[in-house]
Scaffold this active site. Structure first.
Site, PDB file in Angstrom:
ATOM      1  N   ARG A 176       0.813  -1.168   0.090  1.00 58.57           N
ATOM      2  CA  ARG A 176      -0.032   0.089   0.024  1.00 58.57           C
ATOM      3  C   ARG A 176       0.909   1.285   0.064  1.00 58.57           C
ATOM      4  O   ARG A 176       1.926   1.165   0.558  1.00 58.57           O
ATOM      5  CB  ARG A 176      -0.807  -0.096   1.304  1.00 58.57           C
ATOM      6  N   ARG A 180      -3.246  10.365   2.286  1.00 58.20           N
ATOM      7  CA  ARG A 180      -4.349  11.015   3.073  1.00 58.20           C
ATOM      8  C   ARG A 180      -5.067  12.110   2.370  1.00 58.20           C
ATOM      9  O   ARG A 180      -4.616  13.171   1.798  1.00 58.20           O
ATOM     10  CB  ARG A 180      -3.448  11.654   4.373  1.00 58.20           C
ATOM     11  N   ARG A 256      20.200  -4.813   2.301  1.00 59.76           N
ATOM     12  CA  ARG A 256      20.511  -3.414   1.813  1.00 59.76           C
ATOM     13  C   ARG A 256      21.128  -2.694   3.049  1.00 59.76           C
ATOM     14  O   ARG A 256      21.056  -2.904   4.175  1.00 59.76           O
ATOM     15  CB  ARG A 256      19.557  -2.538   1.365  1.00 59.76           C
ATOM     16  N   ARG A 287      17.742  10.973   0.918  1.00 58.89           N
ATOM     17  CA  ARG A 287      17.451  12.228   1.572  1.00 58.89           C
ATOM     18  C   ARG A 287      18.559  12.572   2.482  1.00 58.89           C
ATOM     19  O   ARG A 287      19.586  12.192   2.634  1.00 58.89           O
ATOM     20  CB  ARG A 287      16.361  11.453   2.465  1.00 58.89           C
ATOM     21  N   GLU A 310      22.112  10.342   2.837  1.00 51.42           N
ATOM     22  CA  GLU A 310      21.842   8.812   2.872  1.00 51.42           C
ATOM     23  C   GLU A 310      21.859   8.557   1.203  1.00 51.42           C
ATOM     24  O   GLU A 310      21.304   8.940   0.419  1.00 51.42           O
ATOM     25  CB  GLU A 310      20.523   8.708   3.241  1.00 51.42           C
ATOM     26  N   TYR A 358      12.886  -6.926   9.208  1.00 55.71           N
ATOM     27  CA  TYR A 358      13.047  -5.359   9.884  1.00 55.71           C
ATOM     28  C   TYR A 358      12.099  -5.258  10.995  1.00 55.71           C
ATOM     29  O   TYR A 358      10.892  -5.754  10.951  1.00 55.71           O
ATOM     30  CB  TYR A 358      12.530  -4.477   8.493  1.00 55.71           C
ATOM     31  N   ASP A 360      10.910  -2.456  13.776  1.00 49.38           N
ATOM     32  CA  ASP A 360      11.047  -1.147  14.381  1.00 49.38           C
ATOM     33  C   ASP A 360      11.343  -1.223  16.043  1.00 49.38           C
ATOM     34  O   ASP A 360      11.365  -2.563  16.390  1.00 49.38           O
ATOM     35  CB  ASP A 360       9.763  -0.390  14.641  1.00 49.38           C
TER      36      ASP A 360
HETATM   37  P1  FDA Z   1      20.635  -4.376  16.481  1.00 52.39           P
HETATM   38  O1  FDA Z   1      21.284  -4.417  15.393  1.00 52.39           O
HETATM   39  O2  FDA Z   1      20.324  -2.862  17.214  1.00 52.39           O
HETATM   40  O3  FDA Z   1      21.642  -4.952  17.883  1.00 52.39           O
HETATM   41  C1  FDA Z   1      22.238  -6.081  17.381  1.00 52.39           C
HETATM   42  C2  FDA Z   1      23.551  -6.162  18.246  1.00 52.39           C
HETATM   43  O4  FDA Z   1      24.379  -7.248  17.926  1.00 52.39           O
HETATM   44  C3  FDA Z   1      24.539  -5.132  17.653  1.00 52.39           C
HETATM   45  O5  FDA Z   1      25.171  -4.021  18.592  1.00 52.39           O
HETATM   46  C4  FDA Z   1      25.677  -5.920  16.855  1.00 52.39           C
HETATM   47  O6  FDA Z   1      26.826  -5.203  16.969  1.00 52.39           O
HETATM   48  C5  FDA Z   1      25.537  -7.130  17.942  1.00 52.39           C
HETATM   49  N1  FDA Z   1      26.147  -8.404  17.481  1.00 52.39           N
HETATM   50  C6  FDA Z   1      25.945  -8.844  16.148  1.00 52.39           C
HETATM   51  N2  FDA Z   1      26.602 -10.081  15.898  1.00 52.39           N
HETATM   52  C7  FDA Z   1      27.545 -10.207  17.068  1.00 52.39           C
HETATM   53  C8  FDA Z   1      28.567 -11.065  17.470  1.00 52.39           C
HETATM   54  N3  FDA Z   1      28.717 -12.275  16.621  1.00 52.39           N
HETATM   55  N4  FDA Z   1      29.072 -10.892  18.762  1.00 52.39           N
HETATM   56  C9  FDA Z   1      28.875  -9.911  19.621  1.00 52.39           C
HETATM   57  N5  FDA Z   1      27.785  -9.042  19.064  1.00 52.39           N
HETATM   58  C10 FDA Z   1      27.130  -9.269  17.965  1.00 52.39           C
HETATM   59  N6  FDA Z   1      13.181   1.802  14.251  1.00 52.39           N
HETATM   60  C11 FDA Z   1      12.212   2.504  14.729  1.00 52.39           C
HETATM   61  O7  FDA Z   1      11.493   2.038  15.956  1.00 52.39           O
HETATM   62  N7  FDA Z   1      12.265   3.767  14.148  1.00 52.39           N
HETATM   63  C12 FDA Z   1      13.071   4.301  13.504  1.00 52.39           C
HETATM   64  O8  FDA Z   1      13.056   5.373  12.796  1.00 52.39           O
HETATM   65  C13 FDA Z   1      14.191   3.097  13.073  1.00 52.39           C
HETATM   66  N8  FDA Z   1      14.931   3.614  12.083  1.00 52.39           N
HETATM   67  C14 FDA Z   1      15.967   2.703  11.787  1.00 52.39           C
HETATM   68  C15 FDA Z   1      17.011   3.268  10.646  1.00 52.39           C
HETATM   69  C16 FDA Z   1      17.870   2.239  10.093  1.00 52.39           C
HETATM   70  C17 FDA Z   1      18.987   2.655   9.054  1.00 52.39           C
HETATM   71  C18 FDA Z   1      17.627   1.102  10.341  1.00 52.39           C
HETATM   72  C19 FDA Z   1      18.633  -0.113  10.059  1.00 52.39           C
HETATM   73  C20 FDA Z   1      16.891   0.362  11.520  1.00 52.39           C
HETATM   74  C21 FDA Z   1      15.938   1.391  11.986  1.00 52.39           C
HETATM   75  N9  FDA Z   1      15.023   1.115  13.050  1.00 52.39           N
HETATM   76  C22 FDA Z   1      14.021   1.954  13.510  1.00 52.39           C
HETATM   77  C23 FDA Z   1      15.222  -0.353  13.716  1.00 52.39           C
HETATM   78  C24 FDA Z   1      16.030  -0.400  14.908  1.00 52.39           C
HETATM   79  O9  FDA Z   1      17.262  -0.184  14.670  1.00 52.39           O
HETATM   80  C25 FDA Z   1      15.855  -1.702  15.718  1.00 52.39           C
HETATM   81  O10 FDA Z   1      14.288  -2.003  15.809  1.00 52.39           O
HETATM   82  C26 FDA Z   1      16.762  -2.332  16.460  1.00 52.39           C
HETATM   83  O11 FDA Z   1      17.944  -1.892  15.971  1.00 52.39           O
HETATM   84  C27 FDA Z   1      16.570  -3.647  16.915  1.00 52.39           C
HETATM   85  O12 FDA Z   1      17.431  -4.038  17.813  1.00 52.39           O
HETATM   86  P2  FDA Z   1      18.087  -5.297  17.873  1.00 52.39           P
HETATM   87  O13 FDA Z   1      18.504  -5.539  19.183  1.00 52.39           O
HETATM   88  O14 FDA Z   1      17.380  -6.455  17.339  1.00 52.39           O
HETATM   89  O15 FDA Z   1      19.301  -5.166  16.990  1.00 52.39           O
END
Ligand code: FDA
Length: 387
Positions: A176, A180, A256, A287, A310, A358, A360
């Site tokens: 979608r 609005r 990506r 952006r 970006e 993905y 949030d």
């Molecule tokens: P996250 O990636 O944060 O943490 C994983 C951790 O594990 C990292 O610190 C990594 O270094 C570590 N790790 C990985 N492998 C490892 C290993 N082998 N040994 C030790 N450590 C290891 N959400 C939202 O609500 N509003 C928003 O505006 C945005 N905007 C946004 C922009 C972009 C570009 C992205 C990519 C994502 C967002 N998000 C978001 C999503 C948000 O980033 C996401 O919800 C959280 O990062 C998720 O948390 P996690 O703990 O799952 O992963």
């Protein structure tokens, strides 16, 4: 702590929620292993050194949720400002409000349509393909909002995001496109929205601030010897990439990434808003974020601002994985990894990297809270098998 009750791999919102619950609710000794040199995962932010302006290091993070439990939970660690997210778009020499709304439509068609007139116009333009099932991204886009708006705001923007011609993208990338028929250009519809008053780094650090939680930075769980010390001995919650855990045995999952290029400018205000999209093909970034607009309540040095451009592209092995590409091949690999994950004793996989989804922030937190409720608490409190 040499004898943890549980090991959490990754200190993002998923890992920290698990760690906090296990330490506070169950009194467990928690060891958090993080391979980066800071805690907090992708939501981490830090002050840009010259201006002190808080910059979200891995892309802009806007907190929003309609989940009452998550909202109550996050407020234990930080208060939130009243920030409301709004996005604008520079197309063909004019600035338009997004998401596409009555203001966008009237500006674009140089008209003064009522909501009903605008609705009728878009419906007519969207019927261009008749009953034909949309076969690719272009046809899908046109069938949702009509060709003129699709070409202005979506076509090239998406091509830049995916570095792929829209004709070659699958129709199911979009289900979608919100339009609005009011002048409301608030980006999120959630009940709660705001930014952490003292920034993301402080919020994330507060979650880990407990005598039972030890965070070890600069340590890769998958590096020689680390995993072997704990695997099969104590429960492990792993939030790193699921393919890496299994040595990429089923092939790499594709992601990506986004190149974020910061610049300090000698002006008070560069663009007047937090986010400006650039949907035209003659600009190669997607952006620009101007970070001071996220916290208008803070005071800043005069005559300086920080912007971040970006650029989106497919991730190579050494890039930060940001958005799952999720091709048919990826989905096949993921099924195999899920199978392997289920058979891995005493290891639970979670978070955006551990599930190749993905999420949030509020979703990552909600998902961690349910893993805690449904698996960890029953295991530690009632001796249930960890499955
Ligand atoms: P996250 O990636 O944060 O943490 C994983 C951790 O594990 C990292 O610190 C990594 O270094 C570590 N790790 C990985 N492998 C490892 C290993 N082998 N040994 C030790 N450590 C290891 N959400 C939202 O609500 N509003 C928003 O505006 C945005 N905007 C946004 C922009 C972009 C570009 C992205 C990519 C994502 C967002 N998000 C978001 C999503 C948000 O980033 C996401 O919800 C959280 O990062 C998720 O948390 P996690 O703990 O799952 O992963």
């Amino acid at each position: 702590s040499t004898n943890p009750d549980i090991v959490v791999v990754g200190s993002g919102f998923f890992g920290l929620t698990i760690a906090e619950r296990c330490a506070v609710d169950l009194g467990l000794q928690v060891l958090v292993i993080e391979r980066r040199s800071h805690l907090g995962g992708n939501a981490y932010s830090e002050p840009e050194p010259e201006t002190g302006i808080e910059v979200h290091k891995y892309g802009a993070h806007l907190f929003h949720t309609s989940n009452e439990r998550v909202w109550e939970y996050v407020n234990r660690f930080t208060s939130f400002t009243g920030y409301q997210h709004r996005v604008y778009s520079t197309h063909d020499g004019q600035v338009y409000p997004l998401p596409i709304n009555l203001g966008t439509i009237n500006q674009f068609f140089d008209a003064a349509y009522t909501p009903a007139q605008a609705r009728a116009l878009i419906k007519e333009q969207a019927s261009e393909l008749g009953d034909k099932e949309p076969e690719n991204f272009v046809e899908k886009g046109v069938s949702l909002i009509g060709r003129p708006l699709y070409e202005a705001f979506i076509a090239h923007y998406t091509a830049k995001q995916w570095q792929t011609a829209p004709e070659e993208l699958s129709a199911d990338i979009i289900s979608r496109l919100p339009v609005r028929y009011t002048y409301d250009n608030r980006y999120f519809n959630d009940t709660y929205e705001g930014l952490p008053t003292d920034g993301y780094a402080a919020w994330l650090a507060k979650m880990a601030d407990h005598p039972n939680i030890t965070v070890v930075l600069d340590t890769d769980f998958l590096a020689d010897g680390v995993a072997d010390e704990f695997k099969g001995k104590v429960p492990v919650v792993y939030t790193g990439p699921v393919d890496e855990y299994f040595g990429n045995s089923e092939g790499r999952l594709s992601w990506r990434t986004v190149d974020l290029i910061p610049e300090v400018l000698e002006v008070d205000d560069f663009q007047g808003c937090a986010v400006m999209n650039y949907p035209d093909p003659d600009v190669d970034f997607t952006r620009i974020h101007e970070f001071k607009h996220f916290h208008p309540e803070r005071s800043y040095p005069e005559g300086k601002t920080v912007i971040v451009r970006e650029y989106s592209r497919f991730a190579e092995d050494t890039d930060e994985p940001y958005y799952p590409v999720n091709t048919a091949e990826d989905r096949e690999k993921l099924l195999k990894y899920r199978d392997l994950a289920e058979r891995e004793p005493m290891v639970l996989f979670g978070g955006r990297l551990g599930t190749y989804k993905y999420l949030d922030m509020h979703m990552a937190i909600a998902s961690a809270l349910s893993m805690y409720d449904n698996k960890l608490r029953p295991h530690f409190a009632d001796g249930a098998e960890l499955k």
